[in-house]
Design a protein around this motif. Structure first.
Motif, short mmCIF file in Angstrom:
data_model
loop_
_atom_site.label_atom_id
_atom_site.label_comp_id
_atom_site.label_asym_id
_atom_site.label_seq_id
_atom_site.Cartn_x
_atom_site.Cartn_y
_atom_site.Cartn_z
N LYS A 72 2.47 -3.01 -5.68
CA LYS A 72 1.25 -3.17 -4.87
C LYS A 72 0.08 -2.38 -5.43
O LYS A 72 -1.01 -2.39 -4.86
CB LYS A 72 1.52 -2.71 -3.44
N GLY A 73 0.32 -1.62 -6.50
CA GLY A 73 -0.79 -0.90 -7.12
C GLY A 73 -0.85 0.57 -6.79
O GLY A 73 -1.78 1.27 -7.18
N LYS A 74 0.13 1.07 -6.07
CA LYS A 74 0.11 2.50 -5.77
C LYS A 74 0.36 3.30 -7.04
O LYS A 74 0.97 2.83 -7.98
CB LYS A 74 1.18 2.84 -4.73
N GLN A 90 11.83 -9.66 -3.27
CA GLN A 90 10.45 -10.12 -3.07
C GLN A 90 10.43 -11.57 -2.57
O GLN A 90 9.57 -11.97 -1.80
CB GLN A 90 9.67 -10.05 -4.38
N SER A 123 8.39 -1.56 -5.12
CA SER A 123 7.46 -2.43 -4.40
C SER A 123 6.10 -1.76 -4.23
O SER A 123 5.06 -2.41 -4.31
CB SER A 123 8.01 -2.77 -3.01
N GLU A 124 6.12 -0.47 -3.98
CA GLU A 124 4.85 0.26 -3.86
C GLU A 124 4.08 0.20 -5.18
O GLU A 124 2.88 -0.03 -5.20
CB GLU A 124 5.10 1.71 -3.47
N TYR A 168 7.81 -2.09 -12.90
CA TYR A 168 7.76 -1.36 -11.62
C TYR A 168 9.08 -0.67 -11.31
O TYR A 168 9.12 0.46 -10.82
CB TYR A 168 7.39 -2.32 -10.48
N ARG A 174 -4.72 3.94 -4.67
CA ARG A 174 -4.93 3.22 -5.91
C ARG A 174 -6.24 3.64 -6.54
O ARG A 174 -6.37 3.71 -7.75
CB ARG A 174 -4.98 1.73 -5.60
N ASN A 211 8.26 -7.20 -12.95
CA ASN A 211 9.02 -6.32 -12.08
C ASN A 211 9.78 -5.24 -12.85
O ASN A 211 10.01 -4.14 -12.33
CB ASN A 211 10.01 -7.13 -11.24
#
Lengths: 310, 310, 310
Positions: free
Chosen positions: B27-29, B139, B23-24, B281, B310, B278
């Protein structure tokens, strides 16, 4: 060095210099060219080991590796090897590594200016394999002089037997050959005698097995795999008669239970997987050597990095 | 985590941790190892999706991906999978992702020290597919507990049906199965009942369609594609009977107008392309997890980066 | 520019702008996007030149190139081109380059948001080849106006003849065609006349030879290669009749001694290998142009780098 086609072309001094650099890489030292350098690996024969090993070496030096799949290339449209190499050179590729089934394919590339590293030509040469074998021996014994090396197996169709025998002889080692007499090559006698398999194994500091090149020749012995193993292979029994501190080498891929008993592949004498690790270091060394020469010669901006701390 | 062979081996806690990291990433991490890490993707079966997805994940983490084409490798010369993996390990490859047609191929790799990520084994497992399915559900609903999941289609030959059913059950979801009775597997009953197709579809929060594995089994139903679609497929009519806020999932590649009507592939309920996003990720998360464990274990220099802004 | 499917869609202004950028790249200027950009090259037909050239261009711009082998992809499982592209887009691929045997394959990709660069569609278009031809001519003559260009050979099955004729006409050049009348296409007459081979060669500033597309059509002339060369080829004799300062172009791979005498391939008039070098610069320019447009449009973070000093 401007290219690496055969080990026979390389002087003892150059060999020693490359082994020295390879040892530095093995110790974790780093070296990278400062600019973006492009290399293409042209493999016209199947290969995991050599191709991946060059790829690893290239990436470790920070080079850009341009993918080239012989099977989907314009060679299918009848393009010559010369035109393929010249095309890549025109596009800005700085070096090529080539493996090709045709012996001495590089003769037709003489007028290409781009440095060529031979990754294997038919039954001809495989210079980086020779160098990695030399590195492995040097790491073990610290010298070549008076070492007893027995080269055993499919000598006639091997692309390392001759180069290895030649290089080892120049470095001072003593060579013996063994294996099926049908596969021995009389022209090798200048490097050392053909002896019986048991003598070859029990007198050697280095037992250097060759791979049977099933895919490179139809000529087969009238023997089953089991019979071959018993008569000419490194069996569990024969390994017990090896000298103290002697080692086993094989260029791989291994035909388990043919050239060597399966349980010996990872035994304490075996340097087979160490040879693979050394392959990467030796190829880094060759690439470095050529890059250093080439940048001076034809005007790449000459700011290769010095050795870096790890 | 030292390897990922099946989801069944992974604890609920580890699953939740990996979904959190995924999930991180979504989010673009960013997260990257500080040193050069080499990974090879060994795909012995055709694949666009999984192979490209791993490649994307690896590149996003800044890893070096060593190309490996099964079709031109030494496997053609009869080399075993064990020797191939051991070879890559010897060369300095730090991790391998493997897809192989042989179920539980990884049993023969037990003594390899290198971490292995299973990218699919025959009709067996496909753990990263399960993880991406879980991420997609999480999600959407924020939870698994008491969610109704209907798994529909070629259950017997699927490599995700069992793992998904098992993982979802452990996480608290309720499973139903449907599709051709000939393709149901009695051993799945421990996870949930077999029901009629219309019941499966209209009661589900998640309609999880399976791909018909034409290429993995010869056993065919005595049905045309059109008949299959009408009897067992997600038709336009059946979609209308789905619950409010329920979603459609499919591992892809989709057989359009067989498992699902072509016009539903990108409908508002469909999460099919979101699953693909997904996948990247989740694979980044798996790779990160293994890299963090491994660097501590066998002595890579342990200076992985922390999460970066990010 | 949001995509590049055919040169006919591109305005003269845009062409000139792309040639200007390509010239800058040729002079050694650098430009790179600041963020990680992913591109996939989908080549469904064999290619060395175009695929490697795109790969070089992409790497020189610092892009991440995701490998895609049509031969081992899910297209084998019957996946449509649309689903393949959509899949890559979902995974985060930012651009695709496609070569496909189907003419105007891109019609079915209209609803894909991802930018597509056409690397050749059947007998249809090959826009980056046209651009590199234009760059090569511009470097030589500094202009297009009133230049005499003779396009010679397999006009009907070429994917550059029409685009080149169209673009050159728009830029002010004068076109003539020659080659086997059976392979001429009446619909080309709007661009210029069909003339005899000797007239075509001795009046031209640019002799633009086309490759015989053996692999794209079964329709053969009733001629041996030697006869074709004598009747329609650029023989050593015909080259002597060329105008002062005129040049020879060919998209390659060359059929030596068919379209052109082998000894002319690297003669002083030949720009054949220069075309290849220019191919890289032109593709860099196309990629830059699309990246700049796209980052503004759909919300990539817009911080492409400005031109950098070499």
């Amino acid at each position: 060095m401007k290219k690496l086609l055969t080990v026979d072309d390389v002087s003892v001094l150059e060999i020693e210099s490359m082994l020295r650099d390879a040892s530095e890489f093995a110790k974790g030292k780093r070296w990278r060219p400062k600019q973006q350098i492009f290399v293409a690996n042209l493999f016209f024969e199947p290969s995991t080991r050599t191709k991946s090993s060059f790829e690893m070496a290239e990436r470790k030096l920070g080079l850009e590796v341009i993918p080239f799949e012989a099977g989907t290339s314009s060679v299918l449209k009848g393009e010559t090897l010369y035109d393929t190499v010249k095309t890549l050179q025109s596009m800005g590729v700085n070096m090529v590594v080539i493996r090709h089934e045709k012996e001495r394919y590089f003769e037709e590339l003489k007028t290409c200016q781009i440095p060529i590293i031979n990754g294997g030509d038919g039954c001809g040469n495989h210079p980086t394999q020779t160098l990695l074998d030399l590195l492995t021996i040097k790491q073990e014994f610290g010298k070549f002089k008076d070492l007893q090396v027995s080269i055993i197996g499919d000598i006639r169709h091997s692309r390392v037997a001759r180069s290895n025998a030649n290089a080892l002889t120049r470095l001072g080692a003593k060579i013996r050959f063994s294996g099926p007499p049908e596969w021995f090559d009389e022209s090798m006698k200048c490097f050392g005698p053909y002896v019986e398999i048991d003598e070859a194994i029990c007198t050697a500091d280095v037992v250097m097995l060759l791979r049977i090149q099933h895919e490179r020749h139809a000529q087969t012995l009238d023997l089953t795999k089991e019979e071959y193993h018993q008569i000419y292979g490194l069996t569990v029994e024969r390994e017990k008669k090896m000298k103290a501190n002697s080692i086993i080498m094989h260029p791989a891929p291994v035909n388990r239970n043919v050239e060597i008993a399966s349980e010996l592949v990872e035994c304490s004498r075996s340097r087979i997987f160490k040879q693979m690790r050394n392959g990467v270091y030796v190829r880094m060394s060759v690439l470095k050597n050529i890059l250093e020469t080439f940048t001076e010669e034809i005007g790449y901006e000459n700011h290769n990095q010095k050795w870096m701390a790890r």
